[in-house]
Design a protein around this motif. Structure first.
Motif, PDB file in Angstrom:
ATOM      1  N   PRO A 238     -17.619  72.570 -47.169  1.00 13.83           N
ATOM      2  CA  PRO A 238     -17.289  73.899 -47.672  1.00 13.83           C
ATOM      3  C   PRO A 238     -15.868  74.296 -47.246  1.00 13.83           C
ATOM      4  N   ARG A 239     -15.173  75.032 -48.088  1.00 11.40           N
ATOM      5  CA  ARG A 239     -13.791  75.429 -47.797  1.00 11.40           C
ATOM      6  C   ARG A 239     -13.692  76.256 -46.516  1.00 11.40           C
ATOM      7  N   TRP A 240     -14.712  77.041 -46.229  1.00  6.25           N
ATOM      8  CA  TRP A 240     -14.669  77.961 -45.101  1.00  6.25           C
ATOM      9  C   TRP A 240     -15.010  77.289 -43.776  1.00  6.25           C
ATOM     10  N   LEU A 241     -15.414  76.030 -43.809  1.00  5.96           N
ATOM     11  CA  LEU A 241     -15.833  75.329 -42.597  1.00  5.96           C
ATOM     12  C   LEU A 241     -14.699  74.450 -42.081  1.00  5.96           C
ATOM     13  N   GLY A 242     -14.315  74.644 -40.833  1.00  8.33           N
ATOM     14  CA  GLY A 242     -13.241  73.865 -40.236  1.00  8.33           C
ATOM     15  C   GLY A 242     -13.604  72.394 -40.104  1.00  8.33           C
ATOM     16  N   ASP A 243     -12.578  71.538 -40.018  1.00  9.10           N
ATOM     17  CA  ASP A 243     -12.808  70.093 -39.925  1.00  9.10           C
ATOM     18  C   ASP A 243     -13.604  69.703 -38.681  1.00  9.10           C
ATOM     19  N   GLY A 244     -13.285  70.304 -37.544  1.00 11.26           N
ATOM     20  CA  GLY A 244     -13.989  69.965 -36.304  1.00 11.26           C
ATOM     21  C   GLY A 244     -15.465  70.295 -36.383  1.00 11.26           C
ATOM     22  N   VAL A 245     -15.771  71.466 -36.912  1.00 13.00           N
ATOM     23  CA  VAL A 245     -17.172  71.878 -37.044  1.00 13.00           C
ATOM     24  C   VAL A 245     -17.869  71.000 -38.073  1.00 13.00           C
ATOM     25  N   SER A 246     -17.182  70.719 -39.161  1.00 17.71           N
ATOM     26  CA  SER A 246     -17.752  69.876 -40.212  1.00 17.71           C
ATOM     27  C   SER A 246     -18.122  68.502 -39.665  1.00 17.71           C
ATOM     28  N   ASN A 247     -17.258  67.922 -38.855  1.00 16.29           N
ATOM     29  CA  ASN A 247     -17.540  66.610 -38.273  1.00 16.29           C
ATOM     30  C   ASN A 247     -18.750  66.651 -37.347  1.00 16.29           C
ATOM     31  N   ARG A 248     -18.880  67.734 -36.565  1.00 11.90           N
ATOM     32  CA  ARG A 248     -20.033  67.861 -35.673  1.00 11.90           C
ATOM     33  C   ARG A 248     -21.320  68.046 -36.467  1.00 11.90           C
ATOM     34  N   VAL A 249     -21.258  68.815 -37.554  1.00  5.17           N
ATOM     35  CA  VAL A 249     -22.444  69.017 -38.390  1.00  5.17           C
ATOM     36  C   VAL A 249     -22.871  67.692 -39.014  1.00  5.17           C
ATOM     37  N   LEU A 250     -21.908  66.931 -39.544  1.00  5.58           N
ATOM     38  CA  LEU A 250     -22.224  65.632 -40.140  1.00  5.58           C
ATOM     39  C   LEU A 250     -22.813  64.681 -39.102  1.00  5.58           C
ATOM     40  N   ALA A 251     -22.256  64.694 -37.898  1.00  4.11           N
ATOM     41  CA  ALA A 251     -22.775  63.828 -36.837  1.00  4.11           C
ATOM     42  C   ALA A 251     -24.222  64.204 -36.515  1.00  4.11           C
ATOM     43  N   HIS A 252     -24.504  65.496 -36.458  1.00  2.00           N
ATOM     44  CA  HIS A 252     -25.861  65.971 -36.176  1.00  2.00           C
ATOM     45  C   HIS A 252     -26.817  65.561 -37.303  1.00  2.00           C
ATOM     46  N   CYS A 253     -26.362  65.682 -38.542  1.00  2.00           N
ATOM     47  CA  CYS A 253     -27.209  65.361 -39.702  1.00  2.00           C
ATOM     48  C   CYS A 253     -27.486  63.870 -39.828  1.00  2.00           C
ATOM     49  N   ASN A 254     -26.714  63.048 -39.150  1.00  2.00           N
ATOM     50  CA  ASN A 254     -26.908  61.603 -39.223  1.00  2.00           C
ATOM     51  C   ASN A 254     -27.712  61.040 -38.056  1.00  2.00           C
ATOM     52  N   THR A 255     -28.274  61.910 -37.224  1.00  2.00           N
ATOM     53  CA  THR A 255     -29.070  61.435 -36.092  1.00  2.00           C
ATOM     54  C   THR A 255     -30.496  61.111 -36.537  1.00  2.00           C
ATOM     55  N   LYS A 256     -31.144  60.237 -35.791  1.00  2.00           N
ATOM     56  CA  LYS A 256     -32.539  59.884 -36.080  1.00  2.00           C
ATOM     57  C   LYS A 256     -33.448  61.102 -35.906  1.00  2.00           C
ATOM     58  N   THR A 257     -33.154  61.920 -34.909  1.00  2.00           N
ATOM     59  CA  THR A 257     -33.955  63.112 -34.656  1.00  2.00           C
ATOM     60  C   THR A 257     -33.919  64.052 -35.851  1.00  2.00           C
ATOM     61  N   PHE A 258     -32.736  64.266 -36.408  1.00  3.77           N
ATOM     62  CA  PHE A 258     -32.601  65.152 -37.561  1.00  3.77           C
ATOM     63  C   PHE A 258     -33.378  64.606 -38.757  1.00  3.77           C
ATOM     64  N   HIS A 259     -33.251  63.305 -39.014  1.00  4.32           N
ATOM     65  CA  HIS A 259     -33.946  62.696 -40.149  1.00  4.32           C
ATOM     66  C   HIS A 259     -35.463  62.753 -39.964  1.00  4.32           C
ATOM     67  N   ALA A 260     -35.931  62.560 -38.744  1.00  5.32           N
ATOM     68  CA  ALA A 260     -37.371  62.621 -38.481  1.00  5.32           C
ATOM     69  C   ALA A 260     -37.892  64.040 -38.710  1.00  5.32           C
ATOM     70  N   LYS A 261     -37.167  65.027 -38.207  1.00  2.06           N
ATOM     71  CA  LYS A 261     -37.591  66.420 -38.388  1.00  2.06           C
ATOM     72  C   LYS A 261     -37.523  66.813 -39.859  1.00  2.06           C
ATOM     73  N   SER A 262     -36.483  66.365 -40.544  1.00  7.12           N
ATOM     74  CA  SER A 262     -36.330  66.661 -41.969  1.00  7.12           C
ATOM     75  C   SER A 262     -37.482  66.077 -42.772  1.00  7.12           C
ATOM     76  N   ALA A 263     -37.866  64.839 -42.458  1.00 11.55           N
ATOM     77  CA  ALA A 263     -38.975  64.190 -43.158  1.00 11.55           C
ATOM     78  C   ALA A 263     -40.285  64.928 -42.898  1.00 11.55           C
ATOM     79  N   GLN A 264     -40.511  65.337 -41.651  1.00  9.02           N
ATOM     80  CA  GLN A 264     -41.736  66.067 -41.320  1.00  9.02           C
ATOM     81  C   GLN A 264     -41.760  67.424 -42.020  1.00  9.02           C
TER      82      GLN A 264
END
Length: 73
Positions: A36-62
């Protein structure tokens, strides 16, 4: 003339709607793979890193399984 109880309720409703909208924006960003245009690069990278974790994928699937359930509460 605003009463205190109205202000408190208005604040709660605003925060609830803002929270849901922000969540929707992040879901859209993940689906389209566009920052998103309003989201800074540093925050965007942290969000993407969080979304690519096994924990996130497991919770998302559940959560997807839970939403698809037709059992009440």
């Amino acid at each position: 003339m605003w009463r205190f109880e109205h202000k408190d309720r208005i604040r709660r409703i605003f925060h609830s709607k803002a929270s849901h909208r922000l969540c929707d924006m992040f879901v859209d960003a993940r689906k389209t793979h566009k920052k998103p245009r309003w989201l800074g690069d540093g925050v965007s990278n942290r969000v993407l890193a969080h979304c690519n974790t096994k924990t996130f994928h497991a919770k998302s699937a559940q959560d997807a399984i839970n939403r698809a359930s037709e059992k009440g509460g």
